[in-house]
Design a protein around this motif. Structure first.
Motif: not given
Lengths: 231, 231
Positions: A149, A153, A156-157, B180, B184, B189, B193
């Motif tokens: 998770n 994430n 993804y950022k 998760t 987004i 993202p 978080q």
């Protein structure tokens, strides 16, 4: 009818309160963890507060059966002198976003067999995904959850950052993100792996590293090495 | 009617061939990249071979308009002396698993405006997600794809490893993985978080590190630092 007392006003407590309120089999009350003067009794008392407040809150409770909702807090660390258990939901909750509890896995633990059955009965009213997970397993499951998770994430950022810097809409990565998550339902993550790292495509890896910031370069290198070492 | 020549017998070529074959607007032929003696002509010639073979294959083609399907190969590196373009699908393809092309984003590029329109027409027969992405953007998008696909999948692998070691079924992490990925779509993202890193929960971080292998500890530390630094 199961009576439930929820202690806490945060994300998890609020979502749970809403879900329980909709069930005729449950009588639910919610109180603030800072107002523990007149604690009503209940079949199950659920402490849904931050980890560092669980010990203190549980210390003030004399109700028969007290559980917490934390992934990393051991059941035996509860300070109530009565019976103990755990009611942990393995999901990420977002404020103001409705939770579909039917898809939430419940990780249950109790010292007493009857208490366990009661927790199971409660969980089953919300979801069919119930697991008997002891405190040692739960601690490790919580670490696994950080990887799939929080760290996912963060991937993804970084993807989003790269898109932003290059005037590419982030939503272009949406189908790939979905397929990556969906693929491992039929294939183990090990078998699902593709890309330059697992192919040992040094040329592409070198080119990618040249495009990255120092921080992302370090992450790229470490994860590539880890994929290649199979660990 | 658009005539398409597909060169290659790999995953992408095979999935594309199948998809094109089902469309009456397209006449498609597929040939092996090792048998380039008698190359049939076509409106669009699609080279779908591994990156290190694109230059050599394109060098042997005299068809009017030649594109490749690679994420990291520059359009100008095609060696055909005729018109050039790119037909890149931003998705992970699995052998023997049907592709839903309607959800695949097509990243298109061409030197010539008419060629671009032709590529767009072709892509639109399969999917409504079409993007004009030039070679510089595509190179970087490919790096972003490594993060959200290969590296994310590696996070799943580590999660799976932890589950296996502790007799926990991996499917327990399924709903969290899905949420998760889904979160987004409505939240960036950065805003999505959660967890010990962003909360600066040093106690939990310390406990987690104690549970991890040397390799995973290194990854945990680096990603935690990166989340905390906001980069």
């Amino acid at each position: 009818m199961i009576s439930v007392l929820l202690i806490g006003k945060g994300n998890i407590a609020t979502h749970l309160f809403e879900a329980f309120s909709n069930l005729k089999e449950i009588k639910v009350t919610q109180i603030n963890s800072r107002e523990l003067d007149n604690i009503p009794n209940a079949d199950i008392t659920i402490i849904a507060v931050s980890d560092d407040a669980i010990a203190e809150v549980s210390n003030k409770i004399n109700n028969n059966f007290v559980v917490h909702t934390s992934g990393s807090f051991a059941m035996t660390h509860l300070k109530n002198k009565t019976r103990k258990g755990v009611f942990y939901m393995l999901q990420t909750f977002t404020k103001n976003k409705k939770v579909d509890f039917s898809k939430v896995p419940f990780c249950l633990e109790a010292e007493d067999k009857n208490d366990y059955q009661l927790l199971e009965k409660l969980a089953k009213l919300l979801s069919e995904h119930n697991y008997n997970i002891d405190s040692e397993q739960r601690k490790r499951l919580h670490v696994a959850a950080v990887f799939v998770n929080n760290f996912t994430n963060h991937m993804y950022k970084i993807g989003n950052d790269i898109c932003k810097e290059n005037n590419i809409p982030f939503k272009i990565l949406g189908p790939l993100i979905d397929e990556t998550a969906s693929k491992i339902k039929t294939l183990s993550p090990e078998k699902a792996q593709t890309g330059p790292a697992i192919r040992n495509d040094e040329e592409t890896i070198k080119n990618h590293l040249n495009l990255l910031s120092e921080n992302n370069k370090e992450i790229y290198k470490l994860l590539t090495k880890s994929i290649q070492n199979g660990n």
